[in-house]
Motif scaffolding. Structure first.
Motif, PDB file in Angstrom:
ATOM      1  N   TRP A  78       1.076  -1.465  -0.376  1.00 29.21           N
ATOM      2  CA  TRP A  78       0.192  -0.084  -0.190  1.00 29.21           C
ATOM      3  C   TRP A  78       0.689   0.867  -0.366  1.00 29.21           C
ATOM      4  O   TRP A  78       0.382   2.248  -0.890  1.00 29.21           O
ATOM      5  N   ARG A  79       2.396   0.943   0.353  1.00 19.08           N
ATOM      6  CA  ARG A  79       2.901   1.979   0.706  1.00 19.08           C
ATOM      7  C   ARG A  79       3.291   3.082  -1.055  1.00 19.08           C
ATOM      8  O   ARG A  79       3.953   4.201  -0.815  1.00 19.08           O
ATOM      9  N   LEU A  80       3.049   2.347  -1.898  1.00 16.05           N
ATOM     10  CA  LEU A  80       3.327   2.709  -4.081  1.00 16.05           C
ATOM     11  C   LEU A  80       2.090   3.412  -4.193  1.00 16.05           C
ATOM     12  O   LEU A  80       2.437   3.730  -5.452  1.00 16.05           O
ATOM     13  N   ARG A  81       1.048   3.304  -3.402  1.00 15.18           N
ATOM     14  CA  ARG A  81      -0.227   4.345  -3.989  1.00 15.18           C
ATOM     15  C   ARG A  81       0.227   5.421  -4.109  1.00 15.18           C
ATOM     16  O   ARG A  81       1.070   6.168  -4.141  1.00 15.18           O
ATOM     17  N   ILE A 140       5.803  -1.170  -9.674  1.00 12.77           N
ATOM     18  CA  ILE A 140       4.982  -1.176 -11.035  1.00 12.77           C
ATOM     19  C   ILE A 140       4.232   0.218 -10.504  1.00 12.77           C
ATOM     20  O   ILE A 140       3.143  -1.143  -9.432  1.00 12.77           O
ATOM     21  N   GLY A 141       4.233   1.372  -9.956  1.00  9.12           N
ATOM     22  CA  GLY A 141       3.087   2.289  -9.633  1.00  9.12           C
ATOM     23  C   GLY A 141       2.628   3.301 -10.364  1.00  9.12           C
ATOM     24  O   GLY A 141       2.212   3.369 -11.388  1.00  9.12           O
ATOM     25  N   HIS A 142       2.835   4.942  -9.329  1.00  5.17           N
ATOM     26  CA  HIS A 142       1.999   6.120 -10.108  1.00  5.17           C
ATOM     27  C   HIS A 142       2.595   7.166 -10.302  1.00  5.17           C
ATOM     28  O   HIS A 142       3.805   7.030  -9.460  1.00  5.17           O
ATOM     29  N   ARG A 143       2.036   7.707 -10.661  1.00  8.48           N
ATOM     30  CA  ARG A 143       3.581   8.982 -10.969  1.00  8.48           C
ATOM     31  C   ARG A 143       3.546   9.212  -9.437  1.00  8.48           C
ATOM     32  O   ARG A 143       5.213  10.002  -9.523  1.00  8.48           O
ATOM     33  N   GLY A 148       8.841   9.727  -5.969  1.00 13.29           N
ATOM     34  CA  GLY A 148       9.856   9.293  -4.739  1.00 13.29           C
ATOM     35  C   GLY A 148      10.368   8.702  -4.804  1.00 13.29           C
ATOM     36  O   GLY A 148      11.605   9.250  -4.021  1.00 13.29           O
ATOM     37  N   LEU A 149      10.525   8.305  -5.818  1.00 13.43           N
ATOM     38  CA  LEU A 149      12.156   7.257  -6.598  1.00 13.43           C
ATOM     39  C   LEU A 149      12.759   8.426  -6.484  1.00 13.43           C
ATOM     40  O   LEU A 149      14.252   9.387  -6.757  1.00 13.43           O
ATOM     41  N   GLU A 150      12.496   9.886  -7.155  1.00 11.09           N
ATOM     42  CA  GLU A 150      13.425  10.707  -8.145  1.00 11.09           C
ATOM     43  C   GLU A 150      13.621  11.275  -6.540  1.00 11.09           C
ATOM     44  O   GLU A 150      14.771  12.541  -7.212  1.00 11.09           O
ATOM     45  N   HIS A 151      12.837  11.624  -5.702  1.00  8.36           N
ATOM     46  CA  HIS A 151      13.123  12.285  -4.462  1.00  8.36           C
ATOM     47  C   HIS A 151      14.496  11.959  -3.855  1.00  8.36           C
ATOM     48  O   HIS A 151      15.666  12.092  -3.316  1.00  8.36           O
ATOM     49  N   TRP A 152      13.793  10.841  -3.787  1.00  2.00           N
ATOM     50  CA  TRP A 152      15.299  10.116  -2.680  1.00  2.00           C
ATOM     51  C   TRP A 152      16.095   9.355  -3.172  1.00  2.00           C
ATOM     52  O   TRP A 152      16.666   9.229  -2.443  1.00  2.00           O
ATOM     53  N   LEU A 153      15.756   9.061  -4.193  1.00  3.58           N
ATOM     54  CA  LEU A 153      17.520   8.453  -4.788  1.00  3.58           C
ATOM     55  C   LEU A 153      18.143   9.113  -5.963  1.00  3.58           C
ATOM     56  O   LEU A 153      18.955   9.017  -5.668  1.00  3.58           O
ATOM     57  N   ASN A 154      17.283  10.138  -6.386  1.00  3.37           N
ATOM     58  CA  ASN A 154      18.234  11.250  -7.370  1.00  3.37           C
ATOM     59  C   ASN A 154      18.296  12.630  -7.222  1.00  3.37           C
ATOM     60  O   ASN A 154      18.641  13.607  -7.591  1.00  3.37           O
ATOM     61  N   PRO A 165       6.441  19.019 -16.200  1.00  4.03           N
ATOM     62  CA  PRO A 165       5.708  18.227 -16.603  1.00  4.03           C
ATOM     63  C   PRO A 165       6.199  16.698 -16.588  1.00  4.03           C
ATOM     64  O   PRO A 165       6.984  16.565 -16.436  1.00  4.03           O
ATOM     65  N   TRP A 166       5.350  15.759 -16.160  1.00  8.68           N
ATOM     66  CA  TRP A 166       5.351  14.380 -16.011  1.00  8.68           C
ATOM     67  C   TRP A 166       5.056  13.462 -17.420  1.00  8.68           C
ATOM     68  O   TRP A 166       4.161  13.813 -18.046  1.00  8.68           O
ATOM     69  N   SER A 167       6.025  12.902 -17.638  1.00  8.47           N
ATOM     70  CA  SER A 167       5.650  12.341 -19.156  1.00  8.47           C
ATOM     71  C   SER A 167       6.194  11.061 -18.975  1.00  8.47           C
ATOM     72  O   SER A 167       6.872   9.943 -17.935  1.00  8.47           O
ATOM     73  N   TRP A 168       5.216  10.328 -19.252  1.00  9.26           N
ATOM     74  CA  TRP A 168       5.596   8.355 -19.737  1.00  9.26           C
ATOM     75  C   TRP A 168       6.270   8.387 -19.770  1.00  9.26           C
ATOM     76  O   TRP A 168       6.920   9.178 -21.079  1.00  9.26           O
TER      77      TRP A 168
END
Length: 178
Positions: A78-81, A140-143, A148-154, A165-168
């Motif tokens: 659920w933490r990946l919501r 496999i998650g959401h925007r 979170g990955l960009e924030h914590w890992l990059n 802007p977010w793009s797939w």
């Protein structure tokens, strides 16, 4: 070092209707089902130790369709919501886009803030770092998961990530650890 591959869930019925799902359980559209099959095709010949999906249907469906040959590989967390948009859930997506940066610290009315969302993702990453050291996992998650990955890992500031802007794209790869 842990390798994390992130894939966005397939297009949902809400996505097609330009509605912000948040924590509501929108299912995949036919296009989304095809996109989920494409995830499986992209990784068919690559080793992935585990696949983690949020507990929302659109994420779970994407994982099951992509990796139907090995359902024991798929876990939900659920933490990946997506971020909880509270009262703005099921409102037009452009309504969320217009106020997204205002809810980094302040929660959406009757929902959560992006900072709260980032804490969920940090908790997940801390667990994975210990349990999957030296392995490769897929999320496999959401925007908001990708934020979170960009924030914590990059080490990107949340204000920057959310304002852009977010793009797939077909997969992002991250490294966690030394």
């Amino acid at each position: 070092m842990l390798t994390i591959i992130f894939e966005a869930h397939g297009t949902s019925l809400d996505n097609e209707n330009k509605v912000a799902s948040g924590w509501s359980d929108s299912r995949l559209s036919p296009l989304g089902m095809d996109q989920a099959k494409q995830i499986g095709d992209r990784y068919r010949d690559k080793h992935v130790d585990a696949v983690f999906c949020s507990d929302l249907k659109r994420s779970q469906q994407s994982g099951v369709i992509a990796f139907d040959a090995n359902p024991k590989l798929i876990f939900t967390d659920w933490r990946l919501r997506e971020c909880d948009y509270g009262d703005l859930t099921q409102e037009p997506s452009q309504s969320i886009d217009a106020v997204r940066v205002q809810h980094i610290v302040e929660p959406f009315p009757n929902g959560e803030s992006y900072n709260q969302c980032m804490e969920r993702i940090a908790s997940f990453l801390n667990d994975m770092k210990v349990r999957y050291e030296g392995k490769t996992i897929m999320i496999i998650g959401h925007r908001a998961t990708q934020y979170g990955l960009e924030h914590w890992l990059n080490n990107k500031p949340l204000e920057q990530i959310i304002a852009e802007p977010w793009s797939w794209q077909p997969g992002w790869t991250y490294k966690l650890g030394a």
